[in-house]
Write a protein that holds these residues in place. Structure first.
Motif, PDB file in Angstrom:
ATOM      1  N   ALA A 160     -15.447   6.189 -31.861  1.00 38.41           N
ATOM      2  CA  ALA A 160     -14.856   4.968 -31.072  1.00 38.41           C
ATOM      3  C   ALA A 160     -13.503   5.330 -30.570  1.00 38.41           C
ATOM      4  N   VAL A 161     -12.815   6.251 -31.167  1.00 34.19           N
ATOM      5  CA  VAL A 161     -11.277   6.463 -30.725  1.00 34.19           C
ATOM      6  C   VAL A 161     -11.465   7.141 -29.381  1.00 34.19           C
ATOM      7  N   TYR A 162     -12.520   7.518 -28.979  1.00 34.02           N
ATOM      8  CA  TYR A 162     -12.534   7.984 -27.580  1.00 34.02           C
ATOM      9  C   TYR A 162     -12.474   6.621 -26.441  1.00 34.02           C
ATOM     10  N   GLY A 163     -12.703   5.578 -27.103  1.00 32.69           N
ATOM     11  CA  GLY A 163     -12.902   4.379 -25.957  1.00 32.69           C
ATOM     12  C   GLY A 163     -14.269   4.416 -25.290  1.00 32.69           C
ATOM     13  N   ALA A 164     -14.289   3.388 -24.331  1.00 30.31           N
ATOM     14  CA  ALA A 164     -15.484   3.309 -23.425  1.00 30.31           C
ATOM     15  C   ALA A 164     -15.049   2.666 -22.135  1.00 30.31           C
ATOM     16  N   GLY A 165     -15.413   3.133 -21.063  1.00 27.88           N
ATOM     17  CA  GLY A 165     -14.931   2.669 -19.786  1.00 27.88           C
ATOM     18  C   GLY A 165     -15.545   3.076 -18.625  1.00 27.88           C
ATOM     19  N   PRO A 166     -15.227   2.421 -17.303  1.00 30.68           N
ATOM     20  CA  PRO A 166     -15.778   3.069 -16.052  1.00 30.68           C
ATOM     21  C   PRO A 166     -15.554   4.295 -15.653  1.00 30.68           C
ATOM     22  N   ARG A 167     -14.405   4.631 -16.212  1.00 34.50           N
ATOM     23  CA  ARG A 167     -13.833   6.246 -15.806  1.00 34.50           C
ATOM     24  C   ARG A 167     -13.996   7.179 -17.141  1.00 34.50           C
ATOM     25  N   SER A 168     -14.628   6.857 -18.017  1.00 32.00           N
ATOM     26  CA  SER A 168     -14.672   7.688 -19.129  1.00 32.00           C
ATOM     27  C   SER A 168     -15.692   8.952 -18.696  1.00 32.00           C
ATOM     28  N   PRO A 169     -15.564  10.026 -19.431  1.00 31.24           N
ATOM     29  CA  PRO A 169     -16.291  11.390 -19.032  1.00 31.24           C
ATOM     30  C   PRO A 169     -17.709  11.025 -19.433  1.00 31.24           C
ATOM     31  N   ALA A 170     -18.476  11.712 -18.875  1.00 31.98           N
ATOM     32  CA  ALA A 170     -19.827  11.731 -19.417  1.00 31.98           C
ATOM     33  C   ALA A 170     -20.219  11.950 -20.591  1.00 31.98           C
ATOM     34  N   VAL A 171     -19.517  12.998 -21.090  1.00 34.46           N
ATOM     35  CA  VAL A 171     -19.395  13.466 -22.659  1.00 34.46           C
ATOM     36  C   VAL A 171     -18.059  13.896 -22.974  1.00 34.46           C
ATOM     37  N   PHE A 172     -17.649  13.311 -24.026  1.00 34.93           N
ATOM     38  CA  PHE A 172     -16.372  13.397 -24.908  1.00 34.93           C
ATOM     39  C   PHE A 172     -16.521  14.640 -25.690  1.00 34.93           C
ATOM     40  N   THR A 173     -15.444  15.362 -25.650  1.00 38.69           N
ATOM     41  CA  THR A 173     -15.101  16.577 -26.552  1.00 38.69           C
ATOM     42  C   THR A 173     -14.137  16.087 -27.662  1.00 38.69           C
ATOM     43  N   GLU A 174     -13.677  17.064 -28.633  1.00 37.19           N
ATOM     44  CA  GLU A 174     -12.920  16.866 -29.426  1.00 37.19           C
ATOM     45  C   GLU A 174     -11.518  16.789 -28.929  1.00 37.19           C
ATOM     46  N   ASP A 175     -11.222  17.483 -27.788  1.00 39.93           N
ATOM     47  CA  ASP A 175     -10.055  17.623 -27.003  1.00 39.93           C
ATOM     48  C   ASP A 175      -9.859  16.338 -26.017  1.00 39.93           C
ATOM     49  N   SER A 176     -10.579  15.250 -26.099  1.00 40.31           N
ATOM     50  CA  SER A 176     -10.538  14.180 -25.091  1.00 40.31           C
ATOM     51  C   SER A 176      -9.516  13.327 -25.592  1.00 40.31           C
ATOM     52  N   PRO A 177      -8.843  12.633 -24.619  1.00 42.21           N
ATOM     53  CA  PRO A 177      -7.765  11.535 -25.110  1.00 42.21           C
ATOM     54  C   PRO A 177      -8.310  10.596 -25.840  1.00 42.21           C
ATOM     55  N   LEU A 178      -7.498  10.228 -26.852  1.00 39.24           N
ATOM     56  CA  LEU A 178      -7.963   8.761 -27.714  1.00 39.24           C
ATOM     57  C   LEU A 178      -7.163   7.437 -27.064  1.00 39.24           C
ATOM     58  N   ILE A 179      -8.254   6.607 -26.807  1.00 38.31           N
ATOM     59  CA  ILE A 179      -7.869   5.480 -25.836  1.00 38.31           C
ATOM     60  C   ILE A 179      -8.562   4.278 -26.387  1.00 38.31           C
ATOM     61  N   PRO A 180      -7.855   3.363 -27.199  1.00 36.91           N
ATOM     62  CA  PRO A 180      -8.443   2.198 -27.825  1.00 36.91           C
ATOM     63  C   PRO A 180      -8.415   1.233 -26.608  1.00 36.91           C
ATOM     64  N   THR A 181      -9.655   0.424 -26.958  1.00 38.79           N
ATOM     65  CA  THR A 181      -9.863  -0.818 -25.769  1.00 38.79           C
ATOM     66  C   THR A 181      -8.567  -1.585 -26.144  1.00 38.79           C
ATOM     67  N   SER A 182      -8.227  -2.106 -27.069  1.00 37.64           N
ATOM     68  CA  SER A 182      -7.292  -3.070 -27.647  1.00 37.64           C
ATOM     69  C   SER A 182      -6.257  -2.440 -28.462  1.00 37.64           C
ATOM     70  N   SER A 183      -4.845  -2.777 -28.520  1.00 33.77           N
ATOM     71  CA  SER A 183      -3.906  -2.272 -29.368  1.00 33.77           C
ATOM     72  C   SER A 183      -3.764  -3.040 -30.706  1.00 33.77           C
ATOM     73  N   ARG A 184      -4.572  -3.915 -30.753  1.00 25.94           N
ATOM     74  CA  ARG A 184      -4.819  -5.039 -32.019  1.00 25.94           C
ATOM     75  C   ARG A 184      -6.016  -4.670 -32.678  1.00 25.94           C
ATOM     76  N   GLY A 185      -7.092  -4.063 -32.061  1.00 21.44           N
ATOM     77  CA  GLY A 185      -8.603  -4.053 -32.419  1.00 21.44           C
ATOM     78  C   GLY A 185      -8.796  -2.840 -33.697  1.00 21.44           C
ATOM     79  N   TYR A 186      -9.990  -2.913 -34.023  1.00 18.71           N
ATOM     80  CA  TYR A 186     -10.190  -2.066 -35.304  1.00 18.71           C
ATOM     81  C   TYR A 186     -10.076  -0.550 -34.947  1.00 18.71           C
ATOM     82  N   VAL A 187     -10.631  -0.151 -33.611  1.00 20.48           N
ATOM     83  CA  VAL A 187     -10.291   1.325 -33.487  1.00 20.48           C
ATOM     84  C   VAL A 187      -9.095   1.722 -33.288  1.00 20.48           C
ATOM     85  N   SER A 188      -8.088   0.901 -33.147  1.00 17.36           N
ATOM     86  CA  SER A 188      -6.903   1.442 -32.822  1.00 17.36           C
ATOM     87  C   SER A 188      -6.198   1.719 -34.248  1.00 17.36           C
TER      88      SER A 188
END
Length: 349
Positions: free
Chosen positions: A124-152
């Motif tokens: 979940a550290v990769y996030g999820a959004g309309p511009r996310s790649p089809a497949v995340f690799t370990e080198d993909s940037p880590l993008i939380p949905t919210s700076s105060r969420g659990y994933v952050s």
């Protein structure tokens, strides 16, 4: 140098408790200690072999003394919680995730005997959004949905771990980013979601989902503990399911709602103490998430036994979910509707 004395955090949870039991029966380890503020489940206690349980809070400086006195050489941090199954006090969860991790890592840094750290993280550290790649690799940037969420919290935790690696370059650090766990005994926001008789979805979206069976997750943590395999690894099963497919397989009724209705639906589910959706979970149900597992199979040396479909089927059968509707009849109806639509389109063209 093989691991000899292992400390496992988060043994009150399902995965941590099962890992404690598995390691407690390993002839390759001299001693295994599990710590948590709550006891492991009864099945885990009954099967924990030579393993020991110590009731301790990793937020307390006492954790450093436990590591030092027991001469721990390998620490498995399995207590990070980013998917509470039901409503949970946000500040309490964050305090355990952040302060607990900082205390634990400080203890590892100061102990000259600690040579390895294994960390349970999340994809979940990769996030999820309309511009996310089809497949995340370990080198993909880590993008939380919210700076105060659990994933952050998980993103912050991984940052602390990278800092520890720079300060203690002699440490072997293995970070496993797990896809959503699935299995008969798994209790997460998603397993509760798919057990709802009527499953709300967001109108116009059909996310691609990827799971990992709890037994495969356990095998990965065990392998990382017994063998020295440093690095960051995505852990997920082969294949994907769309959200609508998963709902049909579970025999549930899908209820598409407009995104404008979410402020009403989410509090209702939370108030009924059924499911607590965080912003990260809602975006997952919108956009989905799929990760690449090449590094897991080629470098880590593990291929999951269960596919995403098999893991989900095992969850459905293991929970004995009684279908609200017959999934075969529903699939046949969907096929007839699709065929009728295709015929109508052909006639008008």
């Amino acid at each position: 140098m093989p691991s000899s004395v292992v400390l496992v955090t988060g043994v009150g949870g399902e995965l941590g408790g099962k890992l404690l039991a598995r390691l407690g029966n390993s002839d390759r380890l001299e001693r295994v200690i599990g710590v948590d503020t709550v006891s492991p489940s009864r099945p885990a206690v009954d099967r924990m072999g030579r393993a020991e349980f110590v009731r301790a809070d990793i937020r307390n400086p006492l954790i450093e003394r436990i590591i030092s006195d027991a001469k721990v050489d390998t620490v498995v941090h399995a207590s990070m919680n980013v998917h509470p199954a039901g409503p949970a006090p946000r500040l309490a969860v964050k305090d355990t995730n952040i302060i607990g991790t900082m205390r634990l890592l400080a203890a590892c840094q100061r102990s000259p005997r600690v040579r390895k750290l294994v960390v349970k993280s999340t994809a979940a550290v990769y996030g999820a959004g309309p511009r996310s790649p089809a497949v995340f690799t370990e080198d993909s940037p880590l993008i939380p949905t919210s700076s105060r969420g659990y994933v952050s919290d998980a993103i912050d935790m991984e940052g602390y771990i990278r800092g520890l690696g720079r300060r203690r370059d002699d440490l072997i650090i293995t970070t496993a980013r797990f896809a959503n766990l699935m299995g008969p005994t798994v209790d997460t926001v998603l397993t509760r979601y798919f057990a709802l008789p009527v499953v709300p979805t967001i109108f116009g979206y059909d996310a691609r989902l990827q799971f990992v069976h709890s037994s495969d997750a356990l095998a990965v943590l065990e392998r990382a503990t017994l063998y020295d395999i440093p690095g960051v690894f995505n852990v997920a099963a082969d294949g994907v399911l769309t959200l609508s497919q998963a709902i049909r397989l579970a025999g549930r009724v899908e209820l598409p709602v407009p995104s404008s209705a979410l402020p009403t639906v989410v509090p209702a589910l939370r108030g009924a103490k059924l499911v607590d959706f965080s912003p990260d979970q809602i975006r997952l149900l919108n956009y989905g998430r799929v990760v690449d597992t090449t590094r897991l199979t080629e470098e880590f040396g593990y291929t999951p036994r269960w596919s995403t479909r098999e893991a989900f089927d095992d969850y459905v059968h293991g929970r004995a979910l009684r279908p609200v509707v017959d999934r075969y009849a529903l699939a046949a109806l969907a096929d007839r509707v699709a065929a009728s639509a295709a015929t109508g389109q052909a006639r008008t063209s």
